[in-house]
Enzyme design. Structure first.
Site, short mmCIF file in Angstrom:
data_model
loop_
_atom_site.label_atom_id
_atom_site.label_comp_id
_atom_site.label_asym_id
_atom_site.label_seq_id
_atom_site.Cartn_x
_atom_site.Cartn_y
_atom_site.Cartn_z
CB CYS A 94 82.85 46.99 32.69
SG CYS A 94 80.98 46.03 33.14
NE ARG A 152 80.51 49.44 27.41
CZ ARG A 152 79.57 48.51 28.25
NH1 ARG A 152 80.01 48.53 29.06
NH2 ARG A 152 78.46 47.26 27.95
N PRO A 153 82.10 53.76 23.32
CG PRO A 153 82.80 54.26 21.29
CD PRO A 153 82.93 53.83 22.13
C1 UD1 Z 1 75.62 46.38 26.04
C2 UD1 Z 1 75.37 45.40 27.26
C3 UD1 Z 1 76.23 44.58 27.26
C4 UD1 Z 1 76.63 44.08 26.70
C5 UD1 Z 1 76.73 44.28 25.39
C6 UD1 Z 1 76.97 44.38 23.89
C7 UD1 Z 1 73.21 46.95 28.55
C8 UD1 Z 1 73.36 47.50 29.96
N1 UD1 Z 1 74.69 46.78 28.65
O1 UD1 Z 1 76.07 46.96 26.26
O2 UD1 Z 1 76.25 44.14 29.08
O3 UD1 Z 1 78.43 43.65 27.05
O4 UD1 Z 1 75.62 45.34 25.11
O5 UD1 Z 1 76.08 42.60 24.16
O6 UD1 Z 1 72.61 46.09 28.05
N2 UD1 Z 1 79.78 51.50 19.73
C9 UD1 Z 1 80.46 52.03 19.20
N3 UD1 Z 1 79.74 53.07 19.37
C10 UD1 Z 1 78.14 53.59 20.49
C11 UD1 Z 1 77.50 52.54 20.52
C12 UD1 Z 1 78.41 51.03 20.59
O7 UD1 Z 1 81.50 52.25 18.84
O8 UD1 Z 1 77.37 54.23 19.81
C13 UD1 Z 1 80.52 49.61 20.27
C14 UD1 Z 1 81.21 49.93 21.08
O9 UD1 Z 1 81.98 50.12 21.63
C15 UD1 Z 1 81.20 47.97 21.23
C16 UD1 Z 1 80.06 47.79 20.25
O10 UD1 Z 1 79.63 49.07 20.08
O11 UD1 Z 1 82.68 47.63 20.45
C17 UD1 Z 1 79.31 47.48 21.13
O12 UD1 Z 1 78.47 47.98 21.77
P1 UD1 Z 1 76.94 47.88 22.81
O13 UD1 Z 1 76.13 46.94 21.89
O14 UD1 Z 1 76.46 49.31 22.09
O15 UD1 Z 1 76.93 47.65 23.79
P2 UD1 Z 1 76.50 48.82 24.67
O16 UD1 Z 1 74.75 48.64 24.31
O17 UD1 Z 1 76.73 49.06 25.53
#
Ligand code: UD1
Length: 417
Positions: free
Chosen positions: A116, A121-122
């Site tokens: 999305c 989303r890094p």
């Molecule tokens: C998962 C869910 C999504 C939900 C989100 C938060 C799935 C398939 N998707 O997404 O529906 O909205 O959890 O509950 O299960 N971040 C970084 N670096 C990274 C990874 C994340 O900076 O390497 C940041 C993201 O930009 C965001 C935060 O961490 O601001 C949370 O993201 P994350 O919990 O990783 O979400 P997803 O796993 O992508």
């Protein structure tokens, strides 16, 4: 046409059954790749993200059958370690295959995952943690290759409780040598499901449901039969619809124990909510109260995935509501579409929205830009007087098995076209 049509303006009455969870089944499908055996996963939702994950698994040599809600994954033979194309770039959770492939074959080349348009989303947290476990990452235009000789258990601490990074670390750690301790792990119910799946398959994981996970790697895994739990976000979507449109509905199999923050908000808005073994009953009259302040948080706080859906419901509540988005930036794209329908929403930067309730929304043509924002438009369409046409239905189909069927069960005049 890739659209949904709704003749709205009436309260919802009826009952519908909650589908299996998207965010739970996708990492479980990735985990099946770690198991040199056959896994049977029941109650899988018929959504496009599951189809894409199926294609990705087939692309690397798994035999996958998906019939009547049951997926059988035979991962005894893996033939390819390269993943690219639309299934990867179109779906954020394809990143789950990174940890699984490293655990299974020690190497993977993949395109950067998509998903999305709800912020940057890094994947730096995923890659940094895997590096600490011995993985080398070679980044290149549009993707990367990750390689490891032997995954090593270690002590890791996530700077942010990322759901995806936690899942990837778990997937790599069950195949690592020694013990991995993961501090500040995400505690979302989907993490619990993944751990339970792996534990039933033979993995040794302690601290499930808490913020410190201790994973003893190297235990042999065997095929199992597993049932996907119901989807708390889909249940939350239908709950919010009644808060928007009013009515009296029953949500069979709603995972109420995972929905506490949403139920608190529903009661705050004046709905009557009752819980039984079978599911959730919600009754809401014509007048719902505004929510003076709410922020999205990691579980068990209010889920970011329900934020735009709540915003739609609040557009006709009595008074002024303020929502703060703390997880993702760029998750207010829905506001302009709701404004087209007559909503009064003021954005204060990219993280705060002020919603002043109006008497009613008016149906018109709107465009879904992502999954949950698309579902929010369906709610707005149920609330609005006259016809609403939502373009880009395919975004909604990433996570909702048959949203028209479910709303028809709730008495809404809604159809695809
Ligand atoms: C998962 C869910 C999504 C939900 C989100 C938060 C799935 C398939 N998707 O997404 O529906 O909205 O959890 O509950 O299960 N971040 C970084 N670096 C990274 C990874 C994340 O900076 O390497 C940041 C993201 O930009 C965001 C935060 O961490 O601001 C949370 O993201 P994350 O919990 O990783 O979400 P997803 O796993 O992508």
């Amino acid at each position: 046409m890739d659209a949904i049509h709704i003749q709205g303006g009436n309260p919802l009455f009826g009952e519908t059954k909650i589908q299996g969870s998207k965010n739970a089944v996708l990492p479980v499908m990735a985990a099946a790749l770690l198991i040199e055996d056959v896994c049977i996963i029941e109650n899988c939702p018929h959504i496009s993200d599951v189809q894409h994950m199926k294609q990705l698994l087939e692309g690397i040599g798994c035999r996958v059958n998906f019939t009547n809600g049951t997926i059988t994954i035979d991962a005894r033979n893996i033939s390819d370690d390269t993943m690219s194309g639309e299934s990867v770039t179109g779906m954020r959770s394809s990143i789950m295959l990174l940890g699984a492939m490293l655990g299974r074959v020690g190497e993977v080349t993949m395109a950067y995952p998509g998903g999305c348009v709800i912020g940057e989303r890094p994947i730096d947290l995923h890659l940094n943690a895997l590096r600490r476990m011995g993985v080398s990452v070679y980044e290149k235009e549009g993707g990367f290759t990750a390689r490891v000789k032997s995954l090593e258990g270690t002590v890791l601490r996530l700077p942010i409780s990322s759901v995806g990074a936690t899942e990837n670390i778990i997937l790599a750690a069950v195949k690592a040598r020694g013990v991995t301790v993961l501090q500040n792990a995400a505690k979302e119910p989907e993490i619990v499901t993944l751990c339970e799946f792996l534990r039933e398959a033979g993995a040794v994981i302690e601290g499930i449901g808490g913020s410190v996970l201790i994973i003893q790697g190297g235990h042999e895994l065997h095929g199992i039969r597993f049932k996907t739990p119901p989807d708390r976000i889909v249940a939350g979507t239908y709950l919010m619809s009644v808060l928007g449109a009013g009515g009296h509905i029953f949500l069979e199999d709603a995972p109420v124990s995972q929905m506490r923050s949403m139920l608190v908000t529903a009661r705050e808005m004046g709905a009557e909510v009752s819980i039984s073994k079978e599911g959730l009953t919600i009754i809401a009259d014509d007048h719902r109260k505004a929510v003076p302040y709410l922020k999205t948080e990691v579980y068990p706080g209010f889920p970011t995935d329900i934020q735009s859906i709540l915003m739609a419901a609040l557009t006709t509540a009595d008074g002024v509501s303020v929502i703060e988005e703390t997880i993702f930036e760029n998750r207010f794209r829905i506001a302009s579409q709701l404004q087209k329908m007559g909503a009064c929403i003021e954005l204060l930067g990219s993280r705060k929205a002020v919603i002043t309730g109006v008497d009613s929304l008016l149906g018109c043509e709107v465009t879904a830009q992502e999954l949950r924002g698309g579902a929010a438009l369906v709610i707005a369409g149920c609330m609005a007087m006259g016809e609403t046409v939502i373009k880009n239905r395919h975004f909604i189909e990433r996570g909702y098995e048959d949203i028209c069927r479910d709303y028809q069960n709730l008495g809404v005049n809604i159809y695809t076209g």
